[in-house]
Design an enzyme around this catalytic site. Sequence first.
Site, short mmCIF file in Angstrom:
data_model
loop_
_atom_site.label_atom_id
_atom_site.label_comp_id
_atom_site.label_asym_id
_atom_site.label_seq_id
_atom_site.Cartn_x
_atom_site.Cartn_y
_atom_site.Cartn_z
N LYS A 52 0.84 -1.21 0.00
CA LYS A 52 0.00 0.00 0.00
C LYS A 52 0.87 1.25 0.00
O LYS A 52 0.57 2.24 -0.67
CB LYS A 52 -0.94 -0.01 1.22
CG LYS A 52 -2.06 -1.04 1.09
CD LYS A 52 -2.81 -1.30 2.38
CE LYS A 52 -3.79 -2.46 2.22
NZ LYS A 52 -4.49 -2.85 3.45
N GLN A 96 -4.61 -2.02 9.63
CA GLN A 96 -4.50 -3.34 8.99
C GLN A 96 -5.04 -4.43 9.93
O GLN A 96 -4.67 -4.49 11.10
CB GLN A 96 -3.03 -3.61 8.62
CG GLN A 96 -2.82 -4.85 7.77
CD GLN A 96 -3.45 -4.79 6.39
OE1 GLN A 96 -3.56 -3.73 5.79
NE2 GLN A 96 -3.90 -5.93 5.89
N ASP A 119 -11.15 2.26 4.04
CA ASP A 119 -11.47 0.83 3.93
C ASP A 119 -12.98 0.63 3.73
O ASP A 119 -13.41 -0.44 3.33
CB ASP A 119 -11.07 0.09 5.23
CG ASP A 119 -9.72 -0.59 5.11
OD1 ASP A 119 -9.38 -1.05 4.01
OD2 ASP A 119 -9.02 -0.68 6.14
N1 GUN Z 1 -6.92 -7.31 6.16
C1 GUN Z 1 -7.32 -8.05 5.09
N2 GUN Z 1 -7.92 -7.26 4.18
C2 GUN Z 1 -7.91 -6.01 4.68
C3 GUN Z 1 -8.38 -4.76 4.20
O1 GUN Z 1 -8.96 -4.64 3.12
N3 GUN Z 1 -8.17 -3.69 5.02
C4 GUN Z 1 -7.57 -3.79 6.21
N4 GUN Z 1 -7.42 -2.69 6.95
N5 GUN Z 1 -7.11 -4.94 6.70
C5 GUN Z 1 -7.28 -6.03 5.91
#
Ligand code: GUN
Length: 286
Positions: A52, A96, A119
């Site tokens: 990211k 995350q 998100d």
């Molecule tokens: N863990 C697995 N997928 C995601 C996601 O799309 N966002 C976040 N913050 N954590 C994740």
Amino acid sequence: MNLLNGNEVSQVIRLQIKDEVSKIKSEGKKVPHLAAILVGEDGASKTYVAAKERDCQEVGFDSTVLRFDVSITETELLIEIEKINNNPEIDGLIVQLPLPKHINEKKITESISYKKDVDGFHPYNVGLMFKGLPTFLPATPYGIIKLLEHFQIETIGKHCVVIGRSDIVGKPMSALMLQKNCTVTVCHSRTIDLSKYTLDADIVIAAIGSPKFLKANMIKEGAVVIDVGITRVDDANSKKGFRLLGDVDFEDLSEKVSWITPVPGGVGPMTRVGLLLNTLEALGRK
Ligand code: GUN
């Protein structure tokens, strides 16, 4: 069989985002800034957050990663989130997941300002999404919609079977396909006779988490198949020591489908671009 090539489409969208950032810069304005919180040392989470960060740099966004020891308390984490909520320099925030067991994920998700919730996990944004109102869409379903639109996959009146009912993929995906005028069926681990549904589907979206689960004898001739699965399996022949397997048995299905996403190079890069699009949109949402 036609390939729903996520690498190719994500590249096109990234270039569009890059252009937009150049325009923002040339007007002397602030560029989008994404903050990511990473707690602990989970290998997959570290990889995702690093990706990211790279993605942000590539399109010209600012990015900040805040790393915390696994021992951070829930209260301490809430304080950190509040600081970011109140920081006008930061437009988007992701924490995350998964978080360590002693931290309540629901509480954390709900503490992120809905204006910075790129998100799309905050209940307020989930509500807007289900009503079909403008908001941050969760990155994976958002990316899949962009992929279907790019290849002009017909959705009106089609039967879409979503396999999986998670908050991150299955539930929002089903809502978005409904908005695309599909007839939607949501199947899950307790569904009795899954094939009864998938055999009737024009579009199958598999978010199961079980490698090579979907076989040719479970789908209809000419179906469109979207594979959300990414299971890591050990592979001594791979440089990384593992490889990624989807939920779909690609070789088995390839002769029968009209369109299919590869793994890797399908939904994965589209998810990453979904987050970038949300971060760009967050700039204007404050
Ligand atoms: N863990 C697995 N997928 C995601 C996601 O799309 N966002 C976040 N913050 N954590 C994740």
